[in-house]
Design a protein around this motif. Structure first.
Motif, PDB file in Angstrom:
ATOM      1  N   SER A 266     -22.676   9.379   4.440  1.00  0.00           N
ATOM      2  CA  SER A 266     -22.075   9.700   3.150  1.00  0.00           C
ATOM      3  C   SER A 266     -22.815   8.954   2.054  1.00  0.00           C
ATOM      4  O   SER A 266     -23.349   7.858   2.279  1.00  0.00           O
ATOM      5  CB  SER A 266     -20.585   9.314   3.143  1.00  0.00           C
ATOM      6  OG  SER A 266     -19.968   9.674   1.925  1.00  0.00           O
ATOM      7  N   CYS A 267     -22.847   9.553   0.849  1.00  0.00           N
ATOM      8  CA  CYS A 267     -23.526   8.906  -0.278  1.00  0.00           C
ATOM      9  C   CYS A 267     -22.903   9.386  -1.579  1.00  0.00           C
ATOM     10  O   CYS A 267     -22.337  10.482  -1.651  1.00  0.00           O
ATOM     11  CB  CYS A 267     -25.031   9.195  -0.265  1.00  0.00           C
ATOM     12  SG  CYS A 267     -25.475  10.955  -0.344  1.00  0.00           S
ATOM     13  N   ASP A 268     -23.029   8.552  -2.623  1.00  0.00           N
ATOM     14  CA  ASP A 268     -22.486   8.917  -3.931  1.00  0.00           C
ATOM     15  C   ASP A 268     -23.142   8.048  -4.991  1.00  0.00           C
ATOM     16  O   ASP A 268     -23.369   6.855  -4.770  1.00  0.00           O
ATOM     17  CB  ASP A 268     -20.966   8.726  -3.964  1.00  0.00           C
ATOM     18  CG  ASP A 268     -20.305   9.471  -5.120  1.00  0.00           C
ATOM     19  OD1 ASP A 268     -20.939  10.386  -5.675  1.00  0.00           O
ATOM     20  OD2 ASP A 268     -19.152   9.151  -5.444  1.00  0.00           O
ATOM     21  N   PHE A 269     -23.464   8.656  -6.142  1.00  0.00           N
ATOM     22  CA  PHE A 269     -24.010   7.916  -7.275  1.00  0.00           C
ATOM     23  C   PHE A 269     -22.878   7.418  -8.164  1.00  0.00           C
ATOM     24  O   PHE A 269     -21.809   8.040  -8.261  1.00  0.00           O
ATOM     25  CB  PHE A 269     -24.930   8.812  -8.109  1.00  0.00           C
ATOM     26  CG  PHE A 269     -26.300   9.024  -7.526  1.00  0.00           C
ATOM     27  CD1 PHE A 269     -27.327   8.135  -7.794  1.00  0.00           C
ATOM     28  CD2 PHE A 269     -26.562  10.125  -6.719  1.00  0.00           C
ATOM     29  CE1 PHE A 269     -28.588   8.327  -7.270  1.00  0.00           C
ATOM     30  CE2 PHE A 269     -27.819  10.328  -6.187  1.00  0.00           C
ATOM     31  CZ  PHE A 269     -28.848   9.428  -6.455  1.00  0.00           C
ATOM     32  N   SER A 270     -23.135   6.298  -8.836  1.00  0.00           N
ATOM     33  CA  SER A 270     -22.197   5.837  -9.853  1.00  0.00           C
ATOM     34  C   SER A 270     -22.264   6.769 -11.054  1.00  0.00           C
ATOM     35  O   SER A 270     -23.264   7.472 -11.257  1.00  0.00           O
ATOM     36  CB  SER A 270     -22.540   4.402 -10.272  1.00  0.00           C
ATOM     37  OG  SER A 270     -23.844   4.343 -10.842  1.00  0.00           O
ATOM     38  N   PRO A 271     -21.207   6.821 -11.875  1.00  0.00           N
ATOM     39  CA  PRO A 271     -21.176   7.765 -13.000  1.00  0.00           C
ATOM     40  C   PRO A 271     -22.294   7.569 -14.017  1.00  0.00           C
ATOM     41  O   PRO A 271     -22.663   8.513 -14.716  1.00  0.00           O
ATOM     42  CB  PRO A 271     -19.808   7.505 -13.644  1.00  0.00           C
ATOM     43  CG  PRO A 271     -18.995   6.874 -12.585  1.00  0.00           C
ATOM     44  CD  PRO A 271     -19.943   6.095 -11.745  1.00  0.00           C
ATOM     45  N   ASP A 272     -22.847   6.352 -14.115  1.00  0.00           N
ATOM     46  CA  ASP A 272     -23.946   6.129 -15.050  1.00  0.00           C
ATOM     47  C   ASP A 272     -25.309   6.357 -14.400  1.00  0.00           C
ATOM     48  O   ASP A 272     -26.344   6.275 -15.070  1.00  0.00           O
ATOM     49  CB  ASP A 272     -23.883   4.727 -15.661  1.00  0.00           C
ATOM     50  CG  ASP A 272     -23.973   3.616 -14.613  1.00  0.00           C
ATOM     51  OD1 ASP A 272     -24.115   3.918 -13.421  1.00  0.00           O
ATOM     52  OD2 ASP A 272     -23.889   2.432 -15.009  1.00  0.00           O
ATOM     53  N   GLY A 273     -25.324   6.648 -13.105  1.00  0.00           N
ATOM     54  CA  GLY A 273     -26.574   6.919 -12.409  1.00  0.00           C
ATOM     55  C   GLY A 273     -27.381   5.693 -12.059  1.00  0.00           C
ATOM     56  O   GLY A 273     -28.492   5.815 -11.538  1.00  0.00           O
ATOM     57  N   ALA A 274     -26.838   4.503 -12.302  1.00  0.00           N
ATOM     58  CA  ALA A 274     -27.596   3.277 -12.042  1.00  0.00           C
ATOM     59  C   ALA A 274     -27.507   2.826 -10.595  1.00  0.00           C
ATOM     60  O   ALA A 274     -28.413   2.160 -10.093  1.00  0.00           O
ATOM     61  CB  ALA A 274     -27.102   2.158 -12.964  1.00  0.00           C
ATOM     62  N   LEU A 275     -26.414   3.169  -9.914  1.00  0.00           N
ATOM     63  CA  LEU A 275     -26.173   2.694  -8.552  1.00  0.00           C
ATOM     64  C   LEU A 275     -26.021   3.861  -7.593  1.00  0.00           C
ATOM     65  O   LEU A 275     -25.607   4.955  -7.974  1.00  0.00           O
ATOM     66  CB  LEU A 275     -24.908   1.832  -8.504  1.00  0.00           C
ATOM     67  CG  LEU A 275     -24.843   0.627  -9.437  1.00  0.00           C
ATOM     68  CD1 LEU A 275     -23.481  -0.046  -9.336  1.00  0.00           C
ATOM     69  CD2 LEU A 275     -25.961  -0.360  -9.126  1.00  0.00           C
TER      70      LEU A 275
END
Length: 427
Positions: A266-275
């Motif tokens: 599983s994977c997911d980006f933070s809302p600001d795209g930094a993490l």
């Protein structure tokens, strides 16, 4: 071995408030196999909840309808679906779909085979198809279009109109299970599918679902994919410790991230795209600075931390799913240890936990107040997200990181402590 470090006592951790569940009727002689809720998703505008409840069935439920049955202390979801002024939706043929009373309708969809992955996609007319010399299209997607893609056991992908429940497209090219689906969040209706056939395929739904590209590189099953918020980067994870980052403008591999000891699921980006958060069967969630390929934070689910040999084997702490909250301050994870954990990115211990048997997937609602989780019996369970108020510092950091990469921040003439904060070295 324990689920928490010695310095953390389970009784001292807050308990997430359980607010409701959606159960699946069990027929006589119903087999346990095939009932799994492998995936759950919320529409980008918060109007619908969808999940695979097993036995080929996907349920589409207006989220406001669910909220009416849940006693939320902070249940103010301002979505277009709950606005009585919106009395119609634009269909894929360009016509208007009138909804009685202005409310979206519930749908039960029989997909014809076991559903492993699903994703919502919304259309923005300004985003043109990448296939330019096409003068005629079968479908005309309007500004208020909402689609649901379902990935099936037989390798097919079916595209549905959410507002009518009608089947629009049947995409056929994968040769094995379609394990996961994700739409580009920029409204272009570019869809990426991940399969057990070891490939990723890119589809342009504004060009009637034509396949644009096949991304190869995985040597084993691909379990999950996620787009960065600006749609420029795709993360794909899979068996064999694989974490790949792709440039979606050029369809090329950027880099591989190394650090897990087992399959990454599983994977997911933070809302600001930094993490970037990745979850693995090695008992850990790793939070990455994907711009530089560095490991910023490890969220352990087994203590003391297991050796790479044990972590890479049949341990009983497999992490099944990970999800970033919309405010970028929390991460939820689900494991085989019958717990849901709510993590703060500012701490290495959970801020809240909840009991859940046989959990498989999780997702935050569009505004972040609720976490939904699916289980092996096809049911859905819901908890309130831990209440917190984002600091002005954090909101400014997110605003900056939406438009700047780590490398760009590092070139700024600012004090080192501020630079470390903006690059999440000091979370």
């Amino acid at each position: 071995m324990a689920s928490f470090p010695e310095s953390v006592h389970e009784n001292d951790i807050g308990k997430a408030k359980f607010i409701g569940e959606l159960l699946v009727p069990v027929a006589p002689f119903d087999q346990k196999s095939g009932r799994e809720a492998w995936t759950v998703a919320f529409a980008p505008n918060g109007s619908y909840l969808a999940w695979s409840q097993g036995h080929r069935i996907v349920r589409l439920i207006p989220w406001t309808q669910c909220l009416k049955n849940f006693s939320l202390g902070h249940c103010g979801e301002g979505t277009e679906a709950s606005n009585p002024e919106h009395l119609s939706r634009q269909g894929s043929d360009g016509g208007q779909v009138v909804l009685a009373g202005g409310e979206p309708r519930e749908h039960t969809i029989d997909c014809g085979d076991t559903v492993w992955g699903l994703a919502f996609g919304s259309s923005v007319p300004e985003k043109q198809s990448r296939c330019v010399n096409i003068e005629w299209h079968r479908f005309k997607f309007g500004q208020d279009q909402l689609l649901l893609a379902t990935g099936l056991n037989n390798g097919r992908i079916k595209i549905w109109d959410v507002y009518t429940g009608k089947l629009l497209l049947n995409l056929m090219d994968h040769t094995d299970v379609v394990r996961d689906l994700t739409f580009a969040p920029d409204g272009s209706l570019m869809l990426v599918s991940a399969s057990r056939d070891k490939t990723l395929r890119v589809w342009d739904l504004k060009d009637d679902g034509n396949m644009v590209k096949v991304l190869r590189g995985h040597q084993n099953w691909v379990y999950c994919t996620a787009f960065s918020p600006d749609s420029s980067i795709l993360c794909s994870v899979g068996a064999g410790k694989a974490v790949f980052l792709w440039n979606m403008d050029q369809y090329t591999l950027i880099r591989k991230l190394e650090g897990h000891h087992h399959d990454v699921v599983s994977c997911d980006f933070s809302p600001d795209g930094a993490l970037l958060a990745t979850a693995s069967y090695d008992t850990r969630v790793i939070v990455w600075d994907h711009h530089k390929g560095t490991n910023l934070l490890e969220l352990g689910h087994l203590f003391p931390p297991p050796s790479p040999i044990f972590a890479g084997g049949s341990n009983d702490r497999w992490v099944r799913s990970v999800s970033f909250s919309p405010d970028g301050r929390s991460i939820a994870s689900i494991t085989d240890v019958r717990l849901v954990r709510f993590w703060s990115i500012e701490e290495r211990a959970p801020q809240a936990i909840a009991s859940l048997s046989n959990g498989l997937c999780c997702a935050f609602s569009a505004e972040g107040s609720v976490l939904a989780a699916g289980t092996r019996d096809g049911s859905m369970h819901f908890w309130e997200s831990p209440l917190s108020v984002s600091s002005l510092q954090h909101m400014c950091r997110m605003a900056l990181r939406r438009v700047m990469t780590t490398q760009q921040v590092e070139t700024l003439a600012i004090p080192t402590p501020l630079r470390d904060y903006l690059t999440y070295k000091v979370i």
